[in-house]
Design an enzyme around this catalytic site. Structure first.
Site, mmCIF file in Angstrom:
data_model
loop_
_atom_site.group_PDB
_atom_site.id
_atom_site.type_symbol
_atom_site.label_atom_id
_atom_site.label_comp_id
_atom_site.label_asym_id
_atom_site.label_seq_id
_atom_site.Cartn_x
_atom_site.Cartn_y
_atom_site.Cartn_z
ATOM 1 N N ASP A 1 0.831 -1.201 0.000
ATOM 2 C CA ASP A 1 0.000 0.000 0.000
ATOM 3 C C ASP A 1 0.868 1.254 0.000
ATOM 4 O O ASP A 1 1.709 1.436 0.885
ATOM 5 C CB ASP A 1 -0.897 -0.005 1.249
ATOM 6 C CG ASP A 1 -1.819 1.203 1.299
ATOM 7 O OD1 ASP A 1 -2.956 1.090 0.816
ATOM 8 O OD2 ASP A 1 -1.387 2.259 1.823
ATOM 9 N N TYR B 1 2.872 9.939 -0.207
ATOM 10 C CA TYR B 1 4.033 9.389 0.493
ATOM 11 C C TYR B 1 5.339 9.697 -0.230
ATOM 12 O O TYR B 1 6.419 9.553 0.358
ATOM 13 C CB TYR B 1 3.903 7.867 0.672
ATOM 14 C CG TYR B 1 2.623 7.391 1.314
ATOM 15 C CD1 TYR B 1 1.750 8.274 1.946
ATOM 16 C CD2 TYR B 1 2.269 6.050 1.277
ATOM 17 C CE1 TYR B 1 0.563 7.832 2.516
ATOM 18 C CE2 TYR B 1 1.093 5.591 1.846
ATOM 19 C CZ TYR B 1 0.238 6.492 2.459
ATOM 20 O OH TYR B 1 -0.932 6.050 3.011
ATOM 21 N N LYS C 1 -3.026 5.955 -4.381
ATOM 22 C CA LYS C 1 -4.135 6.842 -4.007
ATOM 23 C C LYS C 1 -4.037 8.181 -4.727
ATOM 24 O O LYS C 1 -2.945 8.734 -4.880
ATOM 25 C CB LYS C 1 -4.142 7.069 -2.480
ATOM 26 C CG LYS C 1 -4.148 5.771 -1.675
ATOM 27 C CD LYS C 1 -4.146 6.024 -0.180
ATOM 28 C CE LYS C 1 -3.878 4.744 0.585
ATOM 29 N NZ LYS C 1 -2.444 4.439 0.711
#
Length: 309
Positions: free
Chosen positions: A50, A55, A84
Site C-alpha cells: 500500500d 508518500y 491513491k
C-alpha cells in the site's frame, strides 16, 4: 510464508490479500528505506503493498517490486499494489493523467487498487498542501461524484483493477452509493482503525453494503510532527501486552489478529526487518471471543491521524 489463501473477495470480483504492507513514513525517514523495507516485506511473504502519491516513495516501491520480479521471488500478478489519488487532483480531467504518472513512477501497467485518498479537494497546483499567506488550507470545489466518475473511467481503461475510497465518513460514502448512474461501487474504504478507534459503526455500514474496510495505523502510529505527542502508545497498552503474554505473541500480532477476525483488511507498517517478519505470523493462532470482546472494550475513539497535515 505463502498468503495466497488469505484474501477477501471484493464487490467487483477481484481478490485482496487481507494482510498488507503499509509504506507511509514521516518526511525525515530516507525514501531509500521504503525500497529496502518493501523488498524485505515481499521476501517475508507480503503480497499486498500500500502506497500513495502523498508518500512520495512510489519510485522506490516500484524499484523494490521490480527487483523481486527480476530475481524470481514473485510475478507481477502475485503483487496487489494500491495507490491513491491526492486531493489536488480531484478535477475529473486530472484523475487519469495522475494515475498514468503514478504507473510510470512505479513501473507498472496497472494498479490493483486506486483510492480517492481524502474526500476533500484542495486547490490544484505545484503544492501538495496548498495554503494561503495565513497558513490556511486552500480548498477547491469539486463534486466528489464527478471525481468518482473519472475513477470509474480509469477502471474501464484497465489502469486500475479496482477502485475505492479512503478516509470517507458514512455520509460521503452514501453520496457515491446513491449517485444516479453509478457504474461501480467503491470496493473499500481505507480508514484509521485500531483497538483505540475500532470503527465498529463504519465496519457494520461497509459490511452491509459489501464494501471492505481496510485499516491503517492498525498498530498505532509513529510520533510524527503533526500528531498529538501525548497520545498513548497503542502497543504499550497493558491489555494488549497481557494478551501477548497469554498467546506468546507480540502486542502487534495481537492487534493485527484482532482486525483479521473482525473481517477487516489490515495494513501492517514497519521498516524493521525483525518486525516485518513477525507481523506476517498472524495466521497460525486465534483469539477467543472473550479476548476479542476485551479488545473491543479498549475503544476510546482516539485518532492518531488528526487530518491536520
Amino acid at each position: 510464508m505463502d498468503l495466497k489463501h488469505h484474501y477477501l473477495e471484493l464487490n467487483d470480483g477481484h481478490f485482496i490479500p487481507i494482510l498488507g504492507f503499509g509504506t507511509y513514513a514521516p518526511k525525515e525517514v530516507p525514501k531509500s528505506m521504503a525500497r529496502e523495507a518493501t523488498k524485505l516485506a515481499i521476501e517475508a511473504g507480503f503480497r499486498h503493498i500500500d502506497s500513495a502519491y502523498l508518500y512520495q516513495n512510489e519510485k522506490e516501491i516500484g524499484l523494490a517490486i521490480q527487483s523481486k520480479i527480476a530475481d524470481g521471488t514473485v510475478k507481477r500478478e502475485d503483487i496487489f499494489y494500491t495507490s491513491k489519488l491526492w486531493c489536488t487532483f480531484h478535477l475529473p480531467e486530472m484523475v487519469q493523467p495522475t494515475l498514468e504518472r503514478c504507473l510510470k513512477e512505479v513501473q507498472l501497467d496497472y494498479v490493483d487498487l486506486y483510492l480517492i485518498h481524502f474526500p476533500t479537494p484542495l486547490k490544484p497546483g505545484e503544492e501538495t498542501i496548498p495554503r494561503d499567506e495565513h497558513g490556511n488550507l486552500l480548498y477547491d470545489t469539486v463534486d466528489i461524484c464527478d471525481t468518482w466518475e473519472a475513477m470509474e473511467k480509469c477502471k474501464d481503461a484497465g489502469l486500475a483493477k479496482s477502485i475505492g475510497v479512503s478516509n470517507f465518513n458514512r455520509r460521503q460514502l452514501e453520496m457515491i452509493l446513491n449517485k444516479p448512474g453509478l457504474k461501480y461501487k467503491p470496493v473499500c474504504n481505507q480508514v484509521e482503525c485500531h483497538p483505540y478507534l475500532n470503527q465498529s459503526k463504519m465496519l457494520n455500514f461497509c459490511k452491509s453494503n459489501n464494501i471492505a474496510l481496510v485499516a491503517y495505523f492498525a498498530l498505532g502510529a509513529q510520533r510524527d510532527t503533526w500528531m498529538d505527542q501525548s497520545a498513548p502508545v497503542l502497543l504499550e497498552d497493558p491489555v494488549l501486552c497481557a494478551l501477548a503474554k497469554k498467546y506468546k505473541r507480540s502486542p502487534a500480532q495481537i492487534a493485527l489478529r484482532y482486525q483479521l477476525q473482525r473481517g477487516v483488511v489490515v495494513l501492517a507498517k514497519s521498516f524493521n526487518e525483525k518486525r516485518i517478519k513477525e507481523n506476517i505470523q498472524v495466521f497460525d493462532f486465534q483469539l477467543t471471543s472473550e479476548d476479542m470482546k476485551t479488545i473491543d472494550g479498549l475503544n476510546r475513539n482516539l485518532r492518531y491521524n488528526a487530518g491536520s497535515w
